[in-house]
Motif scaffolding. Structure first.
Motif, PDB file in Angstrom:
ATOM      1  N   TYR A  71       0.568  -1.636  -0.071  1.00  0.00           N
ATOM      2  CA  TYR A  71       0.065   0.192   0.281  1.00  0.00           C
ATOM      3  C   TYR A  71       0.850   0.960   0.149  1.00  0.00           C
ATOM      4  O   TYR A  71       1.791   1.643   0.280  1.00  0.00           O
ATOM      5  N   ASP A  72       0.548   2.057  -1.016  1.00  0.00           N
ATOM      6  CA  ASP A  72       1.328   3.739  -0.641  1.00  0.00           C
ATOM      7  C   ASP A  72       0.414   4.312  -0.379  1.00  0.00           C
ATOM      8  O   ASP A  72      -0.713   4.681  -1.019  1.00  0.00           O
ATOM      9  N   SER A  73       0.281   5.122   0.837  1.00  0.00           N
ATOM     10  CA  SER A  73      -0.764   5.978   1.360  1.00  0.00           C
ATOM     11  C   SER A  73      -0.524   7.312   0.720  1.00  0.00           C
ATOM     12  O   SER A  73      -2.020   8.145   0.394  1.00  0.00           O
ATOM     13  N   GLU A  74       0.057   7.723   0.219  1.00  0.00           N
ATOM     14  CA  GLU A  74       0.319   9.048  -0.914  1.00  0.00           C
ATOM     15  C   GLU A  74      -0.825   8.486  -2.222  1.00  0.00           C
ATOM     16  O   GLU A  74      -1.460   9.953  -2.214  1.00  0.00           O
ATOM     17  N   LEU A  75      -0.065   7.525  -2.781  1.00  0.00           N
ATOM     18  CA  LEU A  75      -1.585   6.910  -3.626  1.00  0.00           C
ATOM     19  C   LEU A  75      -2.875   6.596  -3.408  1.00  0.00           C
ATOM     20  O   LEU A  75      -3.602   6.670  -4.547  1.00  0.00           O
ATOM     21  N   GLY A  76      -2.867   6.575  -2.562  1.00  0.00           N
ATOM     22  CA  GLY A  76      -4.319   5.908  -1.865  1.00  0.00           C
ATOM     23  C   GLY A  76      -4.438   4.677  -2.669  1.00  0.00           C
ATOM     24  O   GLY A  76      -5.812   4.248  -2.682  1.00  0.00           O
ATOM     25  N   GLY A  77      -3.545   3.502  -2.859  1.00  0.00           N
ATOM     26  CA  GLY A  77      -3.318   2.302  -3.639  1.00  0.00           C
ATOM     27  C   GLY A  77      -2.315   1.988  -3.111  1.00  0.00           C
ATOM     28  O   GLY A  77      -1.494   1.845  -2.687  1.00  0.00           O
ATOM     29  N   TYR A  78      -2.082   1.133  -4.330  1.00  0.00           N
ATOM     30  CA  TYR A  78      -1.510  -0.332  -4.219  1.00  0.00           C
ATOM     31  C   TYR A  78      -0.337   0.125  -4.798  1.00  0.00           C
ATOM     32  O   TYR A  78      -0.154   0.286  -6.541  1.00  0.00           O
ATOM     33  N   ARG A  79       1.647  -0.448  -4.540  1.00  0.00           N
ATOM     34  CA  ARG A  79       2.191  -0.252  -5.343  1.00  0.00           C
ATOM     35  C   ARG A  79       2.531  -2.230  -5.471  1.00  0.00           C
ATOM     36  O   ARG A  79       2.466  -2.662  -4.914  1.00  0.00           O
ATOM     37  N   SER A  80       3.133  -2.416  -7.202  1.00  0.00           N
ATOM     38  CA  SER A  80       4.145  -3.360  -7.207  1.00  0.00           C
ATOM     39  C   SER A  80       4.961  -3.460  -8.074  1.00  0.00           C
ATOM     40  O   SER A  80       5.483  -2.953  -9.361  1.00  0.00           O
ATOM     41  N   ASP A  81       5.753  -4.714  -7.913  1.00  0.00           N
ATOM     42  CA  ASP A  81       6.922  -4.345  -8.975  1.00  0.00           C
ATOM     43  C   ASP A  81       6.325  -5.161 -10.398  1.00  0.00           C
ATOM     44  O   ASP A  81       7.740  -5.784 -11.364  1.00  0.00           O
ATOM     45  N   ILE A  82       5.043  -6.060 -10.541  1.00  0.00           N
ATOM     46  CA  ILE A  82       4.732  -6.476 -11.940  1.00  0.00           C
ATOM     47  C   ILE A  82       4.469  -5.249 -12.532  1.00  0.00           C
ATOM     48  O   ILE A  82       3.598  -4.153 -12.355  1.00  0.00           O
ATOM     49  N   SER A  83       5.010  -5.159 -13.951  1.00  0.00           N
ATOM     50  CA  SER A  83       4.480  -5.016 -15.420  1.00  0.00           C
ATOM     51  C   SER A  83       3.532  -5.173 -16.144  1.00  0.00           C
ATOM     52  O   SER A  83       2.992  -6.410 -14.984  1.00  0.00           O
ATOM     53  N   GLY A  84       2.792  -4.183 -16.299  1.00  0.00           N
ATOM     54  CA  GLY A  84       1.432  -4.458 -16.996  1.00  0.00           C
ATOM     55  C   GLY A  84       2.089  -5.702 -18.054  1.00  0.00           C
ATOM     56  O   GLY A  84       0.694  -6.173 -18.032  1.00  0.00           O
ATOM     57  N   ASN A  85       2.615  -5.858 -19.049  1.00  0.00           N
ATOM     58  CA  ASN A  85       3.141  -6.937 -19.674  1.00  0.00           C
ATOM     59  C   ASN A  85       3.064  -8.012 -19.268  1.00  0.00           C
ATOM     60  O   ASN A  85       2.326  -8.996 -20.158  1.00  0.00           O
ATOM     61  N   ARG A  86       4.298  -8.411 -17.910  1.00  0.00           N
ATOM     62  CA  ARG A  86       3.751  -9.502 -16.484  1.00  0.00           C
ATOM     63  C   ARG A  86       2.399  -9.954 -16.433  1.00  0.00           C
ATOM     64  O   ARG A  86       1.666 -10.624 -16.485  1.00  0.00           O
ATOM     65  N   LEU A  87       1.367  -9.164 -16.300  1.00  0.00           N
ATOM     66  CA  LEU A  87       0.122  -9.263 -15.588  1.00  0.00           C
ATOM     67  C   LEU A  87      -0.311  -9.682 -16.624  1.00  0.00           C
ATOM     68  O   LEU A  87      -1.468 -10.654 -16.552  1.00  0.00           O
ATOM     69  N   LYS A  88      -0.387  -9.146 -17.822  1.00  0.00           N
ATOM     70  CA  LYS A  88      -0.939 -10.096 -19.235  1.00  0.00           C
ATOM     71  C   LYS A  88      -0.778 -11.253 -19.466  1.00  0.00           C
ATOM     72  O   LYS A  88      -1.404 -12.529 -19.955  1.00  0.00           O
ATOM     73  N   GLY A  89       0.946 -11.907 -19.320  1.00  0.00           N
ATOM     74  CA  GLY A  89       1.381 -13.238 -19.345  1.00  0.00           C
ATOM     75  C   GLY A  89       0.980 -13.923 -18.326  1.00  0.00           C
ATOM     76  O   GLY A  89       0.861 -15.351 -17.686  1.00  0.00           O
ATOM     77  N   ALA A  90      -0.038 -12.883 -16.911  1.00  0.00           N
ATOM     78  CA  ALA A  90      -0.359 -14.458 -15.998  1.00  0.00           C
ATOM     79  C   ALA A  90      -1.880 -14.947 -15.782  1.00  0.00           C
ATOM     80  O   ALA A  90      -2.373 -14.808 -16.459  1.00  0.00           O
ATOM     81  N   PRO A  91      -1.237 -16.661 -15.481  1.00  0.00           N
ATOM     82  CA  PRO A  91      -3.055 -17.175 -15.235  1.00  0.00           C
ATOM     83  C   PRO A  91      -4.078 -16.024 -15.315  1.00  0.00           C
ATOM     84  O   PRO A  91      -3.752 -15.213 -13.832  1.00  0.00           O
ATOM     85  N   LYS A  92      -4.952 -16.609 -15.327  1.00  0.00           N
ATOM     86  CA  LYS A  92      -5.814 -15.336 -15.390  1.00  0.00           C
ATOM     87  C   LYS A  92      -7.422 -15.828 -15.150  1.00  0.00           C
ATOM     88  O   LYS A  92      -7.027 -17.362 -15.526  1.00  0.00           O
ATOM     89  N   HIS A  93      -8.220 -14.953 -14.288  1.00  0.00           N
ATOM     90  CA  HIS A  93      -9.936 -15.683 -14.829  1.00  0.00           C
ATOM     91  C   HIS A  93     -10.428 -16.195 -16.386  1.00  0.00           C
ATOM     92  O   HIS A  93     -10.505 -15.233 -16.774  1.00  0.00           O
ATOM     93  N   GLY A  94     -10.836 -17.671 -16.607  1.00  0.00           N
ATOM     94  CA  GLY A  94     -11.302 -17.307 -17.959  1.00  0.00           C
ATOM     95  C   GLY A  94     -12.290 -17.152 -18.044  1.00  0.00           C
ATOM     96  O   GLY A  94     -13.259 -16.598 -17.230  1.00  0.00           O
ATOM     97  N   THR A  95     -12.740 -18.349 -18.854  1.00  0.00           N
ATOM     98  CA  THR A  95     -14.807 -18.052 -19.288  1.00  0.00           C
ATOM     99  C   THR A  95     -14.861 -19.610 -18.443  1.00  0.00           C
ATOM    100  O   THR A  95     -16.537 -19.584 -18.825  1.00  0.00           O
ATOM    101  N   GLU A  96     -14.112 -19.833 -17.146  1.00  0.00           N
ATOM    102  CA  GLU A  96     -14.940 -21.389 -16.479  1.00  0.00           C
ATOM    103  C   GLU A  96     -15.958 -20.334 -15.646  1.00  0.00           C
ATOM    104  O   GLU A  96     -15.505 -18.928 -15.538  1.00  0.00           O
ATOM    105  N   THR A  97     -17.304 -20.839 -15.215  1.00  0.00           N
ATOM    106  CA  THR A  97     -17.794 -20.249 -14.517  1.00  0.00           C
ATOM    107  C   THR A  97     -17.461 -19.488 -13.206  1.00  0.00           C
ATOM    108  O   THR A  97     -17.972 -19.545 -12.322  1.00  0.00           O
ATOM    109  N   VAL A  98     -17.080 -20.834 -12.258  1.00  0.00           N
ATOM    110  CA  VAL A  98     -16.132 -20.819 -11.326  1.00  0.00           C
ATOM    111  C   VAL A  98     -14.789 -20.715 -11.741  1.00  0.00           C
ATOM    112  O   VAL A  98     -14.258 -22.090 -12.462  1.00  0.00           O
ATOM    113  N   PHE A  99     -13.972 -20.300 -10.544  1.00  0.00           N
ATOM    114  CA  PHE A  99     -12.635 -20.371 -10.769  1.00  0.00           C
ATOM    115  C   PHE A  99     -11.838 -21.149 -10.002  1.00  0.00           C
ATOM    116  O   PHE A  99     -12.407 -21.279  -8.597  1.00  0.00           O
TER     117      PHE A  99
END
Length: 120
Positions: A71-99
């Protein structure tokens, strides 16, 4: 989207819902949709990030281990070392009804295992 599924020891919470997550390049990579709490320990196990789409339509949902966010209180949000491109390659919740959390634990942990969170 149902994210609870076949791991009854995980509870979902919307308390952090909508908070922005900024990645490695200090760019917004998504926002928190839900946090998943381990019912046994009471600790947050994963955050489900919402990424992409337009006005909430067509968003992808990525479960991310809670330990990769800080958490970053100045942003009022969160920081991470994950890049947007790395997130796009991560496992994600797909089209299945239940994860299926039980089936995804190893996949998620393996994917994020080399993410190093710097303190401070």
């Amino acid at each position: 989207m149902s994210i609870e599924g076949s791991a009854p020891h995980l509870l979902t919470s919307d308390k952090e819902s909508g908070k922005a997550v900024y990645g490695a390049e200090n760019k917004k990579i998504g926002s928190i949709e839900h946090v998943m709490i381990d019912e046994t320990s009471g600790k947050i196990a994963y955050a489900v990030l919402s990424f992409g789409g337009f006005l909430g339509i067509g968003n992808d949902h990525y479960p991310v281990p809670w330990k990769v966010l800080r958490y970053d209180s100045e942003l009022g949000g969160y920081r991470s070392d994950i890049s947007g491109n790395r997130l796009k390659g991560a496992p994600k919740h797909g089209t299945e009804t239940v994860f299926d959390w039980n089936a995804r634990y190893a996949e998620l942990d393996d994917y994020y295992n080399d993410v190093v969170i710097r303190t401070g």
